[in-house]
Design a protein around this motif. Structure first.
Motif, mmCIF file in Angstrom:
data_model
loop_
_atom_site.group_PDB
_atom_site.id
_atom_site.type_symbol
_atom_site.label_atom_id
_atom_site.label_comp_id
_atom_site.label_asym_id
_atom_site.label_seq_id
_atom_site.Cartn_x
_atom_site.Cartn_y
_atom_site.Cartn_z
ATOM 1 N N THR A 481 0.846 -1.196 0.000
ATOM 2 C CA THR A 481 0.000 0.000 0.000
ATOM 3 C C THR A 481 0.878 1.242 0.000
ATOM 4 O O THR A 481 1.954 1.270 0.610
ATOM 5 C CB THR A 481 -0.935 0.022 1.223
ATOM 6 O OG1 THR A 481 -0.158 0.073 2.427
ATOM 7 C CG2 THR A 481 -1.830 -1.198 1.240
ATOM 8 N N TYR A 482 0.393 2.256 -0.688
ATOM 9 C CA TYR A 482 1.108 3.530 -0.823
ATOM 10 C C TYR A 482 0.183 4.650 -0.365
ATOM 11 O O TYR A 482 -0.965 4.743 -0.828
ATOM 12 C CB TYR A 482 1.511 3.781 -2.272
ATOM 13 C CG TYR A 482 2.314 2.679 -2.927
ATOM 14 C CD1 TYR A 482 3.698 2.788 -3.079
ATOM 15 C CD2 TYR A 482 1.685 1.535 -3.421
ATOM 16 C CE1 TYR A 482 4.433 1.794 -3.695
ATOM 17 C CE2 TYR A 482 2.415 0.528 -4.042
ATOM 18 C CZ TYR A 482 3.791 0.664 -4.173
ATOM 19 O OH TYR A 482 4.516 -0.325 -4.788
ATOM 20 N N ALA A 483 0.668 5.503 0.513
ATOM 21 C CA ALA A 483 -0.094 6.664 0.964
ATOM 22 C C ALA A 483 0.796 7.896 0.800
ATOM 23 O O ALA A 483 1.899 7.941 1.337
ATOM 24 C CB ALA A 483 -0.518 6.503 2.417
ATOM 25 N N ARG A 484 0.325 8.888 0.037
ATOM 26 C CA ARG A 484 1.143 10.071 -0.229
ATOM 27 C C ARG A 484 0.718 11.233 0.667
ATOM 28 O O ARG A 484 -0.423 11.689 0.637
ATOM 29 C CB ARG A 484 1.027 10.481 -1.699
ATOM 30 C CG ARG A 484 2.033 11.570 -2.108
ATOM 31 C CD ARG A 484 2.003 11.794 -3.612
ATOM 32 N NE ARG A 484 0.702 12.278 -4.058
ATOM 33 C CZ ARG A 484 0.312 12.277 -5.333
ATOM 34 N NH1 ARG A 484 1.126 11.803 -6.272
ATOM 35 N NH2 ARG A 484 -0.883 12.713 -5.668
ATOM 36 N N VAL A 515 -3.803 7.589 -2.553
ATOM 37 C CA VAL A 515 -3.659 6.231 -2.030
ATOM 38 C C VAL A 515 -3.576 5.269 -3.212
ATOM 39 O O VAL A 515 -4.252 5.459 -4.225
ATOM 40 C CB VAL A 515 -4.853 5.844 -1.123
ATOM 41 C CG1 VAL A 515 -4.771 4.378 -0.716
ATOM 42 C CG2 VAL A 515 -4.893 6.726 0.117
ATOM 43 N N ALA A 516 -2.733 4.240 -3.090
ATOM 44 C CA ALA A 516 -2.647 3.207 -4.126
ATOM 45 C C ALA A 516 -2.367 1.868 -3.451
ATOM 46 O O ALA A 516 -1.831 1.820 -2.336
ATOM 47 C CB ALA A 516 -1.558 3.536 -5.142
ATOM 48 N N VAL A 517 -2.738 0.801 -4.125
ATOM 49 C CA VAL A 517 -2.488 -0.547 -3.614
ATOM 50 C C VAL A 517 -2.077 -1.431 -4.781
ATOM 51 O O VAL A 517 -2.584 -1.306 -5.891
ATOM 52 C CB VAL A 517 -3.731 -1.104 -2.886
ATOM 53 C CG1 VAL A 517 -4.911 -1.229 -3.838
ATOM 54 C CG2 VAL A 517 -3.428 -2.449 -2.238
ATOM 55 N N GLY A 531 -5.311 3.101 -7.775
ATOM 56 C CA GLY A 531 -5.067 4.264 -6.948
ATOM 57 C C GLY A 531 -6.137 5.316 -7.105
ATOM 58 O O GLY A 531 -6.970 5.266 -8.029
ATOM 59 N N GLU A 532 -6.127 6.282 -6.194
ATOM 60 C CA GLU A 532 -7.108 7.352 -6.252
ATOM 61 C C GLU A 532 -6.554 8.582 -5.550
ATOM 62 O O GLU A 532 -5.911 8.473 -4.488
ATOM 63 C CB GLU A 532 -8.406 6.903 -5.582
ATOM 64 C CG GLU A 532 -9.574 7.820 -5.868
ATOM 65 C CD GLU A 532 -10.905 7.167 -5.499
ATOM 66 O OE1 GLU A 532 -11.771 7.901 -5.007
ATOM 67 O OE2 GLU A 532 -11.052 5.940 -5.706
ATOM 68 N N ALA A 533 -6.794 9.748 -6.156
ATOM 69 C CA ALA A 533 -6.408 11.005 -5.527
ATOM 70 C C ALA A 533 -7.451 11.399 -4.497
ATOM 71 O O ALA A 533 -8.629 11.050 -4.604
ATOM 72 C CB ALA A 533 -6.260 12.094 -6.573
#
Length: 535
Positions: A481-484, A515-517, A531-533
């Motif tokens: 998971t990615y969280a910016r 967020v992206a996974v 992902g989604e902004a």
């Protein structure tokens, strides 16, 4: 008739679930049409001019999310768990089933909590089994009696596989292909392969029994044992160690007693020298095992951990025993030919002594890695010839990262060096293993493309709830998971069963804006991300 129409809906916008207001409308609808003598007036139908197109309304679609996601840390981090002579597990051969299970859970928890990602578990220490087998008896090291099953019954290998995977750990089965009976394995009984297959077994002077590697029956039986495990268990790898032809000390310095098969070979016209013939026996077996595993389950990796020195003088200045001449193991050939997926030479020496330098040996083995297979050296975590063991192991890990940056990894001998040395374990956790890492991918192994997941976000007062779905969850071994926050991505590596996460809306003064996974399969391959902004 009175009809009450209720309307309630929700709209998803930029990761927020917005509830529509609920409305109740009451409308009188006549039950039958009113009677009249008048003919209905037909309204003229407007005709569109010839050639004029009517614009169609299209649904508004969210823009596709695209981002340059950062690379995920990758490193193979494993430990050997030896069952022979009850070195690591079970600690005694008379433990109850529950005690055995609890010891296994404690070891696996320790590996997970310290950011390891694999375990190499010995399931066949000496022609016996720590799993349900129709080919070989239950191990003496499991129950104290050859051929006796655990009671209450359970299958230890099945248990280890399930518990390892729960924790996101790969499980590699470790087998000794030629040892028929260990001197610490109790009395040889009628259940032992020593009694059931005496024509293929020789006795060594130290009390051990060894299968003759030249025997076709030996090779067929060992291959059947390997493939039985590959077919029936959800394992990630098969692993052999350095015991091919036995060390000379096992037979009091005398030559290996294989006159029977040697003379039969010469009688049938064989023209190799005896040492070359012995090496050829092992070479054929190693190639056969690799080929058969790939034919049955291409995703199962085959690994070897040979003695760390091929021959004295390779590289220049190195001295010590020669596995080529003593064990009749041409490990360099196996690496040159790519008959393995990962190679773990036992480099149990420190960095500095020139006669057996960890660094020079690792570089030499890498120079022989013609097919770019994984080269993950074995580290002597139990006993390192250095004043500060933790510092030495950390330096060796740093060397592996420098010498082989595209496929970093190491295997620790053994897990006892971690469980019995809390200072070393803490040094690893606080140092080189401070973050989780994925196992390096194996691009030469075929795998099905991983489907893209579906991402669902729910806005909450102080956080964003993230959930993801996958049409084929069996494809996924781990999630990333990615969280910016601002311009910085936070990365988390999660175990496959996990499918949701709550993220704070702000961190270190920066707002969460994307967020992206991404799914990861059993071979470490990455699938496409969703992902989604976030506004």
């Amino acid at each position: 008739m009175t009809v009450v129409v209720l309307s309630c809906g929700s709209k998803r916008r930029q990761g927020k679930v917005l509830q529509q207001p609920t409305a109740t409308v009451t409308q009188e609808i006549p039950t039958e049409a009113p009677k009249t003598d008048e003919k209905p007036v037909e309204k003229p139908v407007a005709k569109k001019p010839v050639g004029e197109k009517v614009a169609e309304k299209k649904p508004v679609e969210k823009p596709v999310f695209k981002a340059n996601l950062p690379n995920v840390p990758r490193e193979f981090r494993a430990a050997w768990v030896a069952t022979v002579a009850n070195i690591n597990w079970p600690s005694k051969n008379n433990l109850s089933t529950e005690q055995q299970k609890q010891e296994a859970i404690n070891l696996l928890d320790m590996l997970k909590n310290n950011n390891f990602n694999a375990v190499i578990f010995q399931v066949r220490p000496s022609a016996d089994a720590l799993y349900k087998s129709s080919l070989e008896p239950w191990s003496y090291f499991l129950t104290g009696t050859i051929g006796k099953a655990p009671s209450p019954y359970y299958d230890p290998l099945e248990f280890w596989v399930e518990e390892a995977h729960k924790r996101g750990l790969e499980l590699h089965v470790w087998l000794n292909p030629y040892r028929a009976h260990h001197s610490n394995g109790g009395q040889v009984t009628s259940e032992s392969l020593v009694r059931k297959s005496p024509e293929n077994v020789v006795r060594l002077r130290n009390g051990m029994y060894w299968f003759d590697p030249a025997s076709q029956e030996t090779q067929n039986h060992a291959a059947s044992v390997v493939m039985d495990i590959v077919k029936r268990y959800d394992i990630d790898g098969v692993h052999f160690d350095d015991y091919f032809y036995p060390y000379a000390t096992y037979n009091g310095g005398a030559d290996f007693p294989d006159d029977k098969t040697w003379f039969a070979y010469k009688k049938n016209g064989g023209n190799l020298t005896r040492p070359d013939w012995r090496r050829d026996n092992v070479n054929k077996f190693i190639k056969r095992i690799y080929t058969e595993i790939k034919k049955e389950k291409p995703s199962v990796k085959f690994g070897l951990s040979p003695f760390g020195i091929w021959k004295p003088g390779y590289p220049s200045g190195v001295t010590g025993s020669s596995q080529y001449d003593e064990l009749y193991a041409d490990a360099k050939l196996w690496l040159n030919e790519g008959w393995i997926d990962y190679f773990t030479p036992q480099l149990y020496w420190p960095i500095h002594p020139p006669r057996q330098s960890f660094t020079s040996l690792l570089k030499w083995w890498q120079s022989e890695n013609k097919h770019n297979r994984h080269l993950w050296p074995g580290l002597n975590t139990v006993e390192v010839r250095a004043a500060n063991r933790a510092d030495e192991i950390k330096r060796q890990i740093a060397v592996t990262r420098e010498v082989i940056p595209n496929s970093v990894g190491a295997v620790h001998w053994s897990i006892a060096g971690l469980t019995k040395n809390p200072m070393l374990l803490k040094a690893l956790h606080d140092g080189p293993y401070s973050q989780k890492a994925l196992v390096p991918a194996s691009p030469w192994l075929s795998a099905n493309p991983i489907l893209k997941p579906t991402l669902l976000l729910t806005n909450q007062p102080s956080s964003v709830f993230v959930k993801w779905l996958h049409k084929q969850p069996e494809q996924v071994f781990k999630w990333v998971t990615y969280a910016r926050y601002g311009d910085t991505w936070d990365i988390q590596i999660l175990d496959g069963p996990q499918s949701e996460l709550s993220l704070p809306k702000s961190k270190d003064g920066h707002k969460l804006n994307a967020v992206a996974v991404k799914p990861i399969d059993r071979l470490g391959n990455e699938g496409d991300y969703a992902g989604e902004a976030i506004e």
